[in-house]
Design a protein around this motif. Structure first.
Motif, PDB file in Angstrom:
ATOM      1  N   MET A  56     -35.026 -33.372   6.217  1.00  0.00           N
ATOM      2  CA  MET A  56     -33.617 -33.149   6.562  1.00  0.00           C
ATOM      3  C   MET A  56     -33.508 -32.563   7.962  1.00  0.00           C
ATOM      4  O   MET A  56     -32.647 -32.939   8.749  1.00  0.00           O
ATOM      5  CB  MET A  56     -32.989 -32.164   5.567  1.00  0.00           C
ATOM      6  N   ARG A  57     -34.396 -31.606   8.256  1.00  0.00           N
ATOM      7  CA  ARG A  57     -34.298 -30.957   9.571  1.00  0.00           C
ATOM      8  C   ARG A  57     -34.614 -31.948  10.686  1.00  0.00           C
ATOM      9  O   ARG A  57     -34.062 -31.849  11.782  1.00  0.00           O
ATOM     10  CB  ARG A  57     -35.228 -29.760   9.662  1.00  0.00           C
ATOM     11  N   ALA A  58     -35.504 -32.889  10.435  1.00  0.00           N
ATOM     12  CA  ALA A  58     -35.774 -33.885  11.469  1.00  0.00           C
ATOM     13  C   ALA A  58     -34.514 -34.699  11.736  1.00  0.00           C
ATOM     14  O   ALA A  58     -34.145 -34.952  12.888  1.00  0.00           O
ATOM     15  CB  ALA A  58     -36.920 -34.788  11.022  1.00  0.00           C
ATOM     16  N   GLN A  59     -33.843 -35.092  10.665  1.00  0.00           N
ATOM     17  CA  GLN A  59     -32.619 -35.875  10.817  1.00  0.00           C
ATOM     18  C   GLN A  59     -31.536 -35.084  11.549  1.00  0.00           C
ATOM     19  O   GLN A  59     -30.759 -35.642  12.313  1.00  0.00           O
ATOM     20  CB  GLN A  59     -32.133 -36.307   9.421  1.00  0.00           C
ATOM     21  N   LEU A  60     -31.482 -33.785  11.333  1.00  0.00           N
ATOM     22  CA  LEU A  60     -30.403 -32.979  11.909  1.00  0.00           C
ATOM     23  C   LEU A  60     -30.753 -32.403  13.271  1.00  0.00           C
ATOM     24  O   LEU A  60     -29.932 -31.731  13.887  1.00  0.00           O
ATOM     25  CB  LEU A  60     -30.035 -31.828  10.962  1.00  0.00           C
ATOM     26  N   ALA A  61     -31.968 -32.687  13.755  1.00  0.00           N
ATOM     27  CA  ALA A  61     -32.401 -32.062  15.008  1.00  0.00           C
ATOM     28  C   ALA A  61     -31.469 -32.373  16.162  1.00  0.00           C
ATOM     29  O   ALA A  61     -31.294 -31.564  17.069  1.00  0.00           O
ATOM     30  CB  ALA A  61     -33.824 -32.489  15.336  1.00  0.00           C
ATOM     31  N   GLY A  62     -30.870 -33.534  16.171  1.00  0.00           N
ATOM     32  CA  GLY A  62     -29.944 -33.885  17.237  1.00  0.00           C
ATOM     33  C   GLY A  62     -28.785 -34.678  16.679  1.00  0.00           C
ATOM     34  O   GLY A  62     -28.837 -35.123  15.531  1.00  0.00           O
ATOM     35  N   PRO A  63     -27.725 -34.867  17.482  1.00  0.00           N
ATOM     36  CA  PRO A  63     -26.583 -35.638  16.997  1.00  0.00           C
ATOM     37  C   PRO A  63     -26.947 -37.112  16.805  1.00  0.00           C
ATOM     38  O   PRO A  63     -27.823 -37.636  17.490  1.00  0.00           O
ATOM     39  CB  PRO A  63     -25.546 -35.473  18.114  1.00  0.00           C
TER      40      PRO A  63
ATOM     41  N   ARG B 233     -23.858 -30.185   4.203  1.00  0.00           N
ATOM     42  CA  ARG B 233     -24.026 -31.450   3.486  1.00  0.00           C
ATOM     43  C   ARG B 233     -23.561 -32.655   4.292  1.00  0.00           C
ATOM     44  O   ARG B 233     -22.970 -33.573   3.748  1.00  0.00           O
ATOM     45  CB  ARG B 233     -23.269 -31.395   2.162  1.00  0.00           C
ATOM     46  N   ILE B 234     -23.776 -32.616   5.600  1.00  0.00           N
ATOM     47  CA  ILE B 234     -23.502 -33.803   6.400  1.00  0.00           C
ATOM     48  C   ILE B 234     -24.827 -34.359   6.887  1.00  0.00           C
ATOM     49  O   ILE B 234     -25.704 -33.610   7.291  1.00  0.00           O
ATOM     50  CB  ILE B 234     -22.549 -33.501   7.581  1.00  0.00           C
ATOM     51  N   TYR B 235     -24.980 -35.676   6.801  1.00  0.00           N
ATOM     52  CA  TYR B 235     -26.259 -36.258   7.165  1.00  0.00           C
ATOM     53  C   TYR B 235     -26.368 -36.485   8.655  1.00  0.00           C
ATOM     54  O   TYR B 235     -27.438 -36.727   9.182  1.00  0.00           O
ATOM     55  CB  TYR B 235     -26.513 -37.554   6.394  1.00  0.00           C
ATOM     56  N   THR B 236     -25.216 -36.411   9.351  1.00  0.00           N
ATOM     57  CA  THR B 236     -25.267 -36.561  10.789  1.00  0.00           C
ATOM     58  C   THR B 236     -24.003 -35.959  11.370  1.00  0.00           C
ATOM     59  O   THR B 236     -23.054 -35.654  10.644  1.00  0.00           O
ATOM     60  CB  THR B 236     -25.389 -38.040  11.194  1.00  0.00           C
ATOM     61  N   TYR B 237     -24.014 -35.751  12.679  1.00  0.00           N
ATOM     62  CA  TYR B 237     -22.833 -35.197  13.316  1.00  0.00           C
ATOM     63  C   TYR B 237     -22.731 -35.794  14.708  1.00  0.00           C
ATOM     64  O   TYR B 237     -23.732 -36.190  15.306  1.00  0.00           O
ATOM     65  CB  TYR B 237     -22.914 -33.664  13.387  1.00  0.00           C
ATOM     66  N   PRO B 238     -21.502 -35.910  15.230  1.00  0.00           N
ATOM     67  CA  PRO B 238     -21.354 -36.537  16.534  1.00  0.00           C
ATOM     68  C   PRO B 238     -21.780 -35.604  17.663  1.00  0.00           C
ATOM     69  O   PRO B 238     -21.831 -34.381  17.490  1.00  0.00           O
ATOM     70  CB  PRO B 238     -19.853 -36.825  16.619  1.00  0.00           C
ATOM     71  N   ALA B 239     -22.101 -36.187  18.798  1.00  0.00           N
ATOM     72  CA  ALA B 239     -22.390 -35.381  19.986  1.00  0.00           C
ATOM     73  C   ALA B 239     -21.075 -34.800  20.492  1.00  0.00           C
ATOM     74  O   ALA B 239     -19.996 -35.262  20.126  1.00  0.00           O
ATOM     75  CB  ALA B 239     -23.042 -36.238  21.049  1.00  0.00           C
ATOM     76  N   GLY B 240     -21.155 -33.793  21.302  1.00  0.00           N
ATOM     77  CA  GLY B 240     -19.950 -33.304  21.953  1.00  0.00           C
ATOM     78  C   GLY B 240     -19.243 -32.204  21.209  1.00  0.00           C
ATOM     79  O   GLY B 240     -18.226 -31.693  21.667  1.00  0.00           O
ATOM     80  N   LEU B 241     -19.745 -31.804  20.052  1.00  0.00           N
ATOM     81  CA  LEU B 241     -19.101 -30.706  19.339  1.00  0.00           C
ATOM     82  C   LEU B 241     -19.851 -29.394  19.546  1.00  0.00           C
ATOM     83  O   LEU B 241     -19.502 -28.373  18.969  1.00  0.00           O
ATOM     84  CB  LEU B 241     -19.005 -31.014  17.843  1.00  0.00           C
ATOM     85  N   GLY B 242     -20.887 -29.444  20.348  1.00  0.00           N
ATOM     86  CA  GLY B 242     -21.629 -28.218  20.632  1.00  0.00           C
ATOM     87  C   GLY B 242     -22.557 -27.800  19.506  1.00  0.00           C
ATOM     88  O   GLY B 242     -22.960 -26.640  19.426  1.00  0.00           O
ATOM     89  N   TRP B 243     -22.889 -28.735  18.612  1.00  0.00           N
ATOM     90  CA  TRP B 243     -23.755 -28.379  17.487  1.00  0.00           C
ATOM     91  C   TRP B 243     -25.212 -28.765  17.729  1.00  0.00           C
ATOM     92  O   TRP B 243     -26.067 -28.455  16.909  1.00  0.00           O
ATOM     93  CB  TRP B 243     -23.282 -29.067  16.202  1.00  0.00           C
ATOM     94  N   GLY B 244     -25.458 -29.485  18.808  1.00  0.00           N
ATOM     95  CA  GLY B 244     -26.802 -30.021  19.032  1.00  0.00           C
ATOM     96  C   GLY B 244     -27.846 -28.930  19.216  1.00  0.00           C
ATOM     97  O   GLY B 244     -28.881 -28.919  18.549  1.00  0.00           O
ATOM     98  N   THR B 245     -27.568 -27.992  20.131  1.00  0.00           N
ATOM     99  CA  THR B 245     -28.583 -26.998  20.469  1.00  0.00           C
ATOM    100  C   THR B 245     -28.954 -26.135  19.268  1.00  0.00           C
ATOM    101  O   THR B 245     -30.133 -25.958  18.960  1.00  0.00           O
ATOM    102  CB  THR B 245     -28.065 -26.099  21.602  1.00  0.00           C
ATOM    103  N   VAL B 246     -27.936 -25.587  18.593  1.00  0.00           N
ATOM    104  CA  VAL B 246     -28.262 -24.710  17.463  1.00  0.00           C
ATOM    105  C   VAL B 246     -29.081 -25.457  16.428  1.00  0.00           C
ATOM    106  O   VAL B 246     -29.995 -24.894  15.822  1.00  0.00           O
ATOM    107  CB  VAL B 246     -27.010 -24.118  16.777  1.00  0.00           C
ATOM    108  N   ASN B 247     -28.768 -26.732  16.242  1.00  0.00           N
ATOM    109  CA  ASN B 247     -29.510 -27.473  15.235  1.00  0.00           C
ATOM    110  C   ASN B 247     -30.940 -27.744  15.668  1.00  0.00           C
ATOM    111  O   ASN B 247     -31.857 -27.716  14.848  1.00  0.00           O
ATOM    112  CB  ASN B 247     -28.800 -28.780  14.904  1.00  0.00           C
TER     113      ASN B 247
END
Ligand code: HEA
Ligand code: HEA
Ligand code: CUA
Ligand code: CU
Lengths: 197, 637, 315
Positions: free
Chosen positions: B61-68, B461-475
């Motif tokens: 899961m963490r590999a999938q969430l590492a980036g948007p 519980r989201i399998y992916t997230y879009p870029a541009g929301l500022g969530w990339g780095t923390v993840n």
């Protein structure tokens, strides 16, 4: 205290206070919680119901009321059997167990007849699901109880019990009284409460 | 009646007891043993293996969430992974691992030769193993549960969840429930009846209080899950309508039933672990626990209050303010016993002389993680703010800080502490320090940023997230930290392996600890104690060294030998006065066969092959009768 | 680059109050964590050794337990609880009753939005993009079309679940114009991740104009390509699932497309509403949002082109 000095102790124990008795007591506690949650579900869905509750009116008492009496009688028979063995009276034990068994079977049979008269099934609506699941769970407990009584009755005939050694009888009787008390709760909730609430 | 005269250990007694208690080698011994130490070790190994499986799922899961917008996993795969991760960790790891410790340690700590019902003990292990395998077999058909660990209806109902996914869930958990319930009954009766004489309830180690509280909580909480899972299965398989609004059911019924079980459950998986800490910290601080009575009461009251807070998981469901406020208040009240425990540990540290060995490092780290996880729980208990926090990564952070902080850290500490008792060999201290620091730093690096992700508005519980929301780095940081943490877990495994191969001998009491399990050899003999000890204080092995606990009253080297077959001493529940001699059962295949029969039943229910289900049930009945039928030598009263 | 939809930087009174409470909680929490961590660290370093000292009785430590474990937490928690209840009460209802009610219906995995009105023909229906007037409270009725979802605009208000069989009500107000991202917050199946939406806070006049336009049916196309596009739409499977008011298309399975072109995104905030993405979506919705309810409808390239042209005219 202690066992650093000589002691005379019994080996094992007859009834109340034995490990097996504690085990049965705790089983009853957790089973009682299970029925409490099932009845909670019944009242919860009842309180959320938009139409009438129960949808088809309160269940009939014509069979259920006599059936309740039968189950209560079976408890009395069980008590008679158990107090018999505590006095070493094998005949009372055997007869009592047999009587309990018969009354229990009659209870289940009447239950089946009542089921067959129902206008709804478990799949009709949530009330049907609740009615059949709750009474069905209770019925299953009666069946398990009957099985235990049957085994104990066989053992009684084989002469396994005495006034000093009858843990199995004590345990089965506690279980049977519990099943009875549960029925009173089920009966009050499902059959009586819609008449008053 | 039998006379028990005090005896002293001797080679011939040792030999007699060995013959009586030893499990024969071979297949019968493996499947039939009822030795609590073997069963305890099996619990530990099995539960830890499930943890590794759940950890591997998390690593994916963490590999999938590492980036948007990563595309490593499909949504179907991700949803099964996060659900199985939660189910595995909560049900197949967090609670069974503690049962493992309790199983192994209890009789030793209580000065007995086994649990009250050794065969039930074997049964509860086999049921645990089989139910775990049952749930995991869902992967073989590619239909693992995929609706999260709390599986809200109606998403789990037939129309919205075709396939077997949620049947595995409902039936698997029902199956496991049997194991947990049987185990809980066994612990309670063991405590009531199988203690060393003199071990009155004010002398119980806190670990015992923890497992005891937990066991009672299981008896009252588990049936709620049972009811919920039965209803779910009935809805799915027989078209019933418990959660179906169209026919008079209601989805919130599931939520109430689940959380009435679920919240007590989260304390069930930490109270024994907190108990481990409460007993271990004093050993390493070279003094008794500060505020023993407070901590014991805190343990019990947490267990009780835990039944009154479940609605704090449902603050967004539209319940009236009055009701949410009530449960908010209850959730704040329940922090008081936790605070009492935290400050009891702090006082013990401040007024003691901490020995900085690996188990203690984990204990110190645990206190910090507990407080971080605890205060984030308080934040979510404040209703208006929880309306923002709920279902975000902030809650994911909370649950990992408490679960990893107050379950996994104490568990690892427990291994460092008790593995020498189990194997007779020490673990490496140097590797241990590395182990602690990689786990501690990796954990904080990985999971602290989850708070931030949550505050930045990232839902769980989201399998992916879009870029541009500022969530990339923390993840990305979270993923890196998780992997560092995983390396820490790996170091632990390496250390265990090293210890098994070449660890230095431990001796009976390598930590100079005060409780009874350290009075016997490491590893303990099959019969635990050659002569049964009697206890005169809270710290039997420290007597004479603590001024105000008076003269040594515990007697460890003289006591009843009870060598007429498998026997141990029964006592009265409160004061632990000797009351009877208990005859303990021999090894038996019935527990294994009964569990196997139940497995047949559950596969029958899963596949709707009713003949198989009935056959299994008949076998279960047959096995039970065989089990309970008295042997040739009926016990004499 | 968009900013994160964080609820610590808020644009409406409901979220403001929540954020104030949140900041207080975060600060108190940090202080508690800091204090305990320091106590652990100092306690361990102060007298910590590598070897086993003799056992001693040590101080009873009861003062620690009573002060640190009971008195201080009780004081803090009572304060926190009072704040909780007062905040809760403050946001229970707006100062002036809302003049506008929006019904949000959650579907797997998109949001149906209706601006309620006493007369049925004035009800405007749209999807995934909610406009509200700045400075006016708006009432939301949230209901579930299938499973549980949760309605959440972090910068404007907290979550309210959409639960089958239940009509939950909440309100919010924006005090700045802007576009605020929201996302479904209750796990609702395969595409829970791609069930976003936006709330657009317009100045009141602009909002009124927008709402008036949304109430209208689609204008009849003039351009021949658009006419052809409309024919493709109404004669293919599209019309079974989608409504375009003013045409025979009356499907109710998917979003109302009457004013599709007025929206910023398609497929519940998943894709920008441009010609390219629209074409990509219609040609293969399953590639862009696997598992969603809309199938790929086989169309010839020319049909697709005129269809897009038509859809882009729906303003
Ligand atoms: C290991 C188990 C565990 C433990 C011990 C706790 C402990 C607590 N939890 Fe937690 N909780 C979970 C496991 C646990 N939780 C899980 C798994 C979930 C998520 C489920 C899911 O959705 O998947 C959850 C979710 C959860 C929620 C729901 C969030 C949401 O979904 O919106 C809430 C809300 O109130 C909550 C509250 C609390 C509180 C108040 C405590 C308290 O008991 C904490 C008390 C401890 C302390 C506070 C620290 C020590 C105290 C001091 C040092 C004194 C000073 C402190 C103060 C004055 C603040 N928890
Ligand atoms: C005791 C409980 C426990 C434990 C220990 C963990 C451990 C971990 N958890 Fe989990 N988690 C939960 C309980 C737990 N979790 C629960 C209850 C949920 C909610 C589920 C739901 O929503 O339904 C959850 C949800 C959850 C999520 C949210 C998913 C989502 O909402 O979409 C995430 C995401 O990062 C996550 C990550 C992790 C990670 C990285 C670890 C790591 O700590 C794991 C580390 C361990 C290993 C990696 C394995 C051991 C290492 C090796 C074998 C070495 C070799 C391997 C590698 C180098 C990769 N967990
Ligand atoms: Cu809709 Cu999540
Ligand atoms: Cu909780």
């Amino acid at each position: 205290m202690a066992t650093a000095v000589a002691h005379r102790l019994p080996v094992g124990r007859a009834g109340k206070g034995a490990t097996g008795w504690w085990g049965m007591l705790l089983l009853i506690v957790t089973e009682a919680s299970l029925f409490a949650y099932l009845l909670f579900s019944y009242f919860y869905l009842g309180s959320m119901a938009r139409g009438a509750w129960p949808p088809s009116g309160p269940p009939e008492l014509r069979l259920a009321l006599p059936n309740t009496v039968i189950l209560l009688l079976s408890s009395a028979a069980m008590w008679w059997a158990e107090s018999g063995v505590r006095q070493g009276r094998q005949g009372r034990l055997r007869l009592g167990l047999l009587l309990t068994l018969v009354l229990g079977i009659v209870f289940l049979a009447i239950q089946v007849v009542e089921y067959s008269h129902k206008q709804f099934t478990p799949a009709t609506d949530a009330y049907g699901s609740l009615f059949f699941t709750i009474t069905g769970f209770h019925g299953a407990h009666v069946a398990v109880g009957l099985l235990m009584i049957a085994v104990v009755a066989v053992r009684a005939w084989l002469g396994h019990f005495s006034e000093r050694r009858h843990l199995a009888v004590t345990n089965v009787s506690w279980y049977w009284h519990f099943v009875d008390v549960v029925w009173l709760a089920v009966f009050t909730s499902l059959y009586l409460s819609p008449r008053f609430l | 009646m039998a006379t028990i005269a005090p005896a002293v250990p001797s080679p011939s007694l040792h030999e007699r007891l060995q013959r009586i208690w030893e499990t024969p080698p071979g297949l019968f011994g493996i499947l039939g043993t009822v030795d609590h130490k073997t069963i305890g070790k099996r619990y530990l190994v099995t539960a830890f293996t499930f943890m590794l499986a759940g950890g591997l799922e998390a690593a994916l899961m963490r590999a999938q969430l590492a980036g948007p917008n990563e595309r490593l996993l499909t949504p179907e795969a991700y949803n099964q992974l996060f659900s199985m991760h939660g189910i595995t960790m909560i049900f197949l790891y967090a609670s069974p691992i503690l049962s493992g410790f309790s199983n192994y340690i209890w009789p030793l700590m209580l000065g007995s030769r086994d649990m009250a019902f050794p065969r039930l003990n074997a049964l509860s292990y086999w049921l645990f193993l089989f139910s775990g395998l049952f749930i995991y077999s869902s992967f073989l058909v590619g239909q693992a549960p995929d609706r999260g660990w709390f599986a809200y209806a109606p998403l789990t109902e037939g129309p919205f969840s075709p396939g077997l996914h949620m049947d595995f869930y409902a039936l698997g958990l029902l199956f496991l429930t049997v194991s947990t319930t049987v185990g809980a009954i066994n612990f309670i009766v063991t405590l009531f009846k199988l203690r060393a004489p003199g071990m009155s309830i004010n002398r119980l180690p806190i670990f015992i209080w923890g497992t005891l509280t937990t066991s009672f909580a299981v008896l009252f909480a588990m049936p709620s899950l049972t009811a919920a899972c039965v209803m779910l299965y009935f809805d799915r398989r027989f078209g019933m309508h418990f959660f179906d609004v169209a026919a008079g059911g209601h989805p919130l019924l599931w939520q109430h039933l689940f959380w009435i079980f679920g919240h007590p459950w989260v304390y069930i998986v930490v109270l024994p672990a907190m108990g481990i800490m409460s007993d271990m910290i004093p050993t390493f601080c070279r003094r008794p626990l500060a505020g023993y009575t407070f901590v014991a009461l805190a343990t019990v009251s947490t267990g009780i209050l835990g039944f009154g807070v479940w609605v704090h998981h449902m603050f967004a469901t539209g319940l009236p303010d009055l009701s949410t406020d009530f449960f908010s208040a209850a959730s704040m009240v329940i922090t008081i016993p936790s605070a009492v425990a935290v400050f009891a540990w702090l006082a013990t540290i401040w007024h003691g002389r901490p020995v900085l060995r690996t188990p203690f490092l984990f204990a110190a780290g645990f206190i910090v993680l507990f407080v971080i996880g605890g205060v984030s729980g308080v934040a979510t208990a404040a209703v208006p703010f929880d309306r923002q926090l709920t279902d975000t990564y902030f809650v994911v952070a909370h649950l990992h800080y408490v679960l990893v902080g107050i379950n996994l850290f104490p568990v690892i500490a427990g291994f460092y502490y008790w593995l020498p008792k189990m194997t007779g060999r020490m673990l490496s201290e140097r590797l241990g320090r590395w182990n602690f620091w990689t786990m501690f730093l990796g954990f904080n690096l990985g999971f602290f940023p989850m708070h931030i992700a949550g505050l930045l508005g990232m839902p769980r519980r989201i399998y992916t997230y879009p870029a541009g929301l500022g969530w990339g780095t923390v993840n990305l940081v979270t993923t890196i930290g998780s992997y560092v943490f995983a390396v820490g877990v790996l170091l632990f495994l390496v250390n265990v392996l090293w210890s098994l191969l070449r660890g230095p001998a431990a001796g009976p009491n390598p930590w100079d600890a005060p409780t009874l399990e350290w009075a016997t050899s490491s590893p303990p003999p099959p019969y635990n104690f050659e002569v049964l000890p009697s206890v005169g204080s809270r710290h039997p092995l420290w007597e004479g060294r603590l001024p105000d606990e008076g003269t040594a009253r515990s007697v460890l080297d003289r006591g009843p030998e009870l060598d007429d077959g498998r026997e141990t001493l029964g006592v009265t529940p409160l004061d632990a006065e000797p009351s009877e001699i208990l005859t303990m059962p021999e090894d038996s295949l019935y527990p294994f066969l009964l569990a196997l029969s139940l497995l047949v039943t559950f596969y029958g229910l899963l596949t709707s092959v009713w003949a198989m289900a009935v056959a299994g049930a008949v076998l279960v009945i047959a096995m039970t009768i065989g089990w309970l039928w008295p042997g040739d030598v009926p016990e004499e009263a | 680059m968009l900013l994160s939809p964080t609820y610590l930087r808020t644009f409406g009174v409901v979220a403001d109050r929540m954020a104030t409470l949140g900041w207080i909680l975060l600060i108190v929490s940090s202080v508690v964590v800091l204090v305990v961590s320091v106590l652990v660290l100092v306690g361990v370093l102060r007298r910590g050794t590598g070897s086993f000292a003799p056992v001693e009785r040590g101080g009873p430590g009861l003062r620690w337990i009573v002060i640190g474990g009971i008195v201080v937490p009780v004081v803090i928690l009572v304060a926190v609880f009072v704040l909780t209840v007062t905040t809760q009460a403050a946001i229970a209802s707006p100062a002036t009753p809302p003049g506008l009610t929006v019904r949000v219906i959650g579907h797997q995995w998109w949001w149906e939005v209706r601006y309620l009105d006493p007369s049925p023909d004035r009800i405007a229906t749209t999807a995934n993009e909610i406009h509200i007037p700045v400075g006016r409270p708006v009432r939301f009725e949230v209901v579930a079309g299938d499973v549980i979802h949760s309605f959440w605009i972090p910068e404007l208000a907290g979550k309210t679940d959409l639960i089958p069989g239940q009509r939950n009500v909440m309100w919010l107000e924006a005090d700045h114009p802007g576009v605020f991202r929201g996302q479904c917050a209750e796990y609702c199946g395969m595409q829970h991740s791609k069930m976003a939406m936006s709330v657009v806070a317009d100045p009141p006049a602009a909002f009124d104009a927008w709402l008036a336009r949304q109430r209208l049916p689609a204008a009849s196309p003039s351009d021949p390509d658009m006419v052809a596009g409309e024919a493709v739409f109404t004669s293919s499977a599209c019309a079974l699932c989608h409504t375009i008011r003013g045409t025979p298309a009356r499907g109710r399975v998917g979003p109302d497309l009457t004013h599709l072109a007025s929206r910023r995104t398609i497929a519940a905030g998943t894709l920008p509403n441009t010609r390219g993405y629209l074409a990509g979506w219609i040609a293969n919705p399953q590639a862009l949002k696997p598992g969603n309810v809309m199938p790929a409808v086989p169309l010839k390239p020319t049909e697709l082109q005129v269809l897009i042209t038509y859809l882009q005219s729906l303003n």
